[in-house]
Design an enzyme around this catalytic site. Structure first.
Site, mmCIF file in Angstrom:
data_model
loop_
_atom_site.group_PDB
_atom_site.id
_atom_site.type_symbol
_atom_site.label_atom_id
_atom_site.label_comp_id
_atom_site.label_asym_id
_atom_site.label_seq_id
_atom_site.Cartn_x
_atom_site.Cartn_y
_atom_site.Cartn_z
ATOM 1 N N THR A 90 24.059 10.170 47.207
ATOM 2 C CA THR A 90 24.722 10.755 45.664
ATOM 3 C C THR A 90 24.576 9.767 44.579
ATOM 4 O O THR A 90 24.637 8.571 44.956
ATOM 5 C CB THR A 90 26.125 11.015 45.908
ATOM 6 O OG1 THR A 90 26.720 9.538 46.209
ATOM 7 C CG2 THR A 90 26.596 12.055 47.095
ATOM 8 N N ASP B 103 33.819 12.756 47.763
ATOM 9 C CA ASP B 103 34.488 13.749 49.133
ATOM 10 C C ASP B 103 34.007 15.076 48.891
ATOM 11 O O ASP B 103 34.095 15.997 49.803
ATOM 12 C CB ASP B 103 35.988 13.267 48.888
ATOM 13 C CG ASP B 103 36.484 12.065 49.124
ATOM 14 O OD1 ASP B 103 35.557 11.329 49.733
ATOM 15 O OD2 ASP B 103 37.201 11.601 48.563
ATOM 16 N N ASP C 244 37.557 12.480 35.396
ATOM 17 C CA ASP C 244 37.998 11.507 36.528
ATOM 18 C C ASP C 244 36.933 11.828 37.551
ATOM 19 O O ASP C 244 36.828 12.947 38.174
ATOM 20 C CB ASP C 244 39.272 11.750 36.922
ATOM 21 C CG ASP C 244 39.921 11.074 38.021
ATOM 22 O OD1 ASP C 244 39.261 10.229 38.454
ATOM 23 O OD2 ASP C 244 41.184 11.242 38.226
ATOM 24 N N ASN D 24 40.515 14.864 51.713
ATOM 25 C CA ASN D 24 39.710 15.577 50.394
ATOM 26 C C ASN D 24 38.580 16.166 50.891
ATOM 27 O O ASN D 24 38.216 17.517 50.572
ATOM 28 C CB ASN D 24 39.161 14.551 49.477
ATOM 29 C CG ASN D 24 40.492 13.617 48.995
ATOM 30 O OD1 ASN D 24 41.576 14.079 48.807
ATOM 31 N ND2 ASN D 24 40.085 12.312 48.366
ATOM 32 N N ASN E 134 26.875 6.664 48.784
ATOM 33 C CA ASN E 134 26.609 6.541 47.223
ATOM 34 C C ASN E 134 25.428 5.487 47.047
ATOM 35 O O ASN E 134 25.215 4.846 48.082
ATOM 36 C CB ASN E 134 27.769 6.524 46.108
ATOM 37 C CG ASN E 134 28.688 5.170 46.801
ATOM 38 O OD1 ASN E 134 28.207 4.028 47.030
ATOM 39 N ND2 ASN E 134 29.791 5.175 46.431
HETATM 40 O O1 RIB Z 1 37.322 8.978 47.466
HETATM 41 C C1 RIB Z 1 38.602 9.048 46.823
HETATM 42 C C2 RIB Z 1 39.688 8.900 47.870
HETATM 43 O O2 RIB Z 1 39.410 7.512 48.349
HETATM 44 C C3 RIB Z 1 41.014 8.767 46.941
HETATM 45 O O3 RIB Z 1 41.504 9.863 47.353
HETATM 46 C C4 RIB Z 1 41.739 7.519 47.828
HETATM 47 O O4 RIB Z 1 42.854 8.091 48.645
HETATM 48 C C5 RIB Z 1 40.800 6.732 48.616
HETATM 49 O O5 RIB Z 1 40.711 7.228 50.078
#
Ligand code: RIB
Length: 318
Positions: A226, A259, A253, A50, A192
């Site tokens: 954060t 990330d 959400d 991500n 966080n």
């Molecule tokens: O930070 C979110 C992520 O944490 C999700 O995509 C999940 O896969 C975990 O790794």
């Protein structure tokens, strides 16, 4: 066939990858309780993946090292990374291993609970990191989280330091402690509030700036914490803390918001190493990541980030 010649990466990520299996719930179940949830969503995830995608969408050239299982989710991860324009020379596929999986519940307020089965991510080795060594050595910023083996993080940060890059550690999932050798190789820590409390040893209700001061003593350059809907905080030695409030958005959400912060912060740092700029980019990207369900579909590009910043400035004008 010789490997393709790619332009040097600016951001290098040790990229954990998970297949995210998500369900919406009205409220999280208590121990022993079964609840009936809403729609099921399977999507791409993994904190490192991500973060790498967010950095690329912010305009950085991004290279990754990652370990996948030899299965359909692993193939889909490779397709995703190619479509996002990442340098994937450091991706390894492990026979007999399963690609990582995350089970995610998202409640009515958009808050989440996540459990990961890391699978192939745990097989990443320092030799895998060296396979992508040329891209790592060329990067200005090297980003790690804690979903891949600590030995790989330390090795990558060691190479990054030797090459003059800035090392950024996102300490998620929350650890209770980190090895002294890893602290010594970390320039910037991003946490966080839960992670900052766990690592600093402070009670969870401690002022974030106070936790940041404790953590700052252990890193080379600075600490970003954060704060969810309150934005984020940056602390470094010899300067007043910076606070960046979050723009008002309708939360759907929050999964992956941290990330998005890390990826956008790293891309901005690779451009100009300015904490204020990196903080505002991170907070805006983190906010935009909350307005859609799932992580990758919600990661904004540079234009969307600039638009939200411009509208926040015009709303603030008299
Ligand atoms: O930070 C979110 C992520 O944490 C999700 O995509 C999940 O896969 C975990 O790794």
């Amino acid at each position: 066939m010789p490997p393709p010649i790619l332009p040097p990466s600016q951001v290098f990520v040790l990229a954990s990858y998970m297949r995210d299996l998500g369900v919406r719930v009205d409220q999280f179940p208590r121990p022993g309780e079964t609840r009936v949830g809403g729609d099921f969503l399977e999507s791409h995830g993994g904190k490192g993946s991500n973060q790498a995608i967010q950095a690329a969408r912010c305009g950085a050239r991004v290279a990754i090292v990652a370990a996948l299982g030899q299965d359909a989710p692993g193939e889909r991860a490779c397709e995703l990374w190619r479509a996002e324009g990442l340098d994937t020379l450091g991706v390894v596929v492990r026979a007999g291993q399963t690609t990582g999986t995350a089970l995610i519940l998202v409640d009515d307020r958009g808050e989440n609970q996540i459990v990961i089965a890391p699978g192939a991510n745990t097989t990443m080795s320092t030799a895998d990191v060296d396979t992508a060594g040329a891209a790592l050595d060329a990067a200005r910023v090297v980003v790690c989280q804690l979903e891949t083996p600590l030995a790989c993080t330390q090795h990558a940060f060691g190479r990054a330091r030797a090459a003059g890059a800035t090392t950024v550690l996102n300490c998620a999932p929350a650890p209770s402690a980190l090895p002294a050798a890893l602290w010594a190789l970390t320039d910037i820590l991003i946490a966080n509030e839960i992670e900052a409390a766990a690592l600093s040893g402070c009670p969870p209700d401690t002022e974030p700036a106070q936790m940041a001061q404790v953590l700052l003593a252990r890193v080379g350059r600075g600490v970003a914490i954060t704060l969810g809907s309150q934005g984020a905080l940056w602390c470094e030695r010899g300067a007043a803390p910076l606070r960046q409030p979050a723009p008002g958005i309708d939360v759907v959400d929050t999964t992956g918001a941290g990330d998005a912060f890390v990826g956008a912060f790293a891309a901005a740092w690779a451009r100009q190493a300015d904490p204020g700029q990196a903080l505002i980019q991170g907070v805006t990207a983190g906010s935009l990541a909350c307005i859609r369900r799932g992580v990758v579909p919600a990661l904004a590009d540079a234009a969307a980030i600039a638009r939200l910043q411009a509208s926040a400035i015009s709303r603030a004008a008299p």
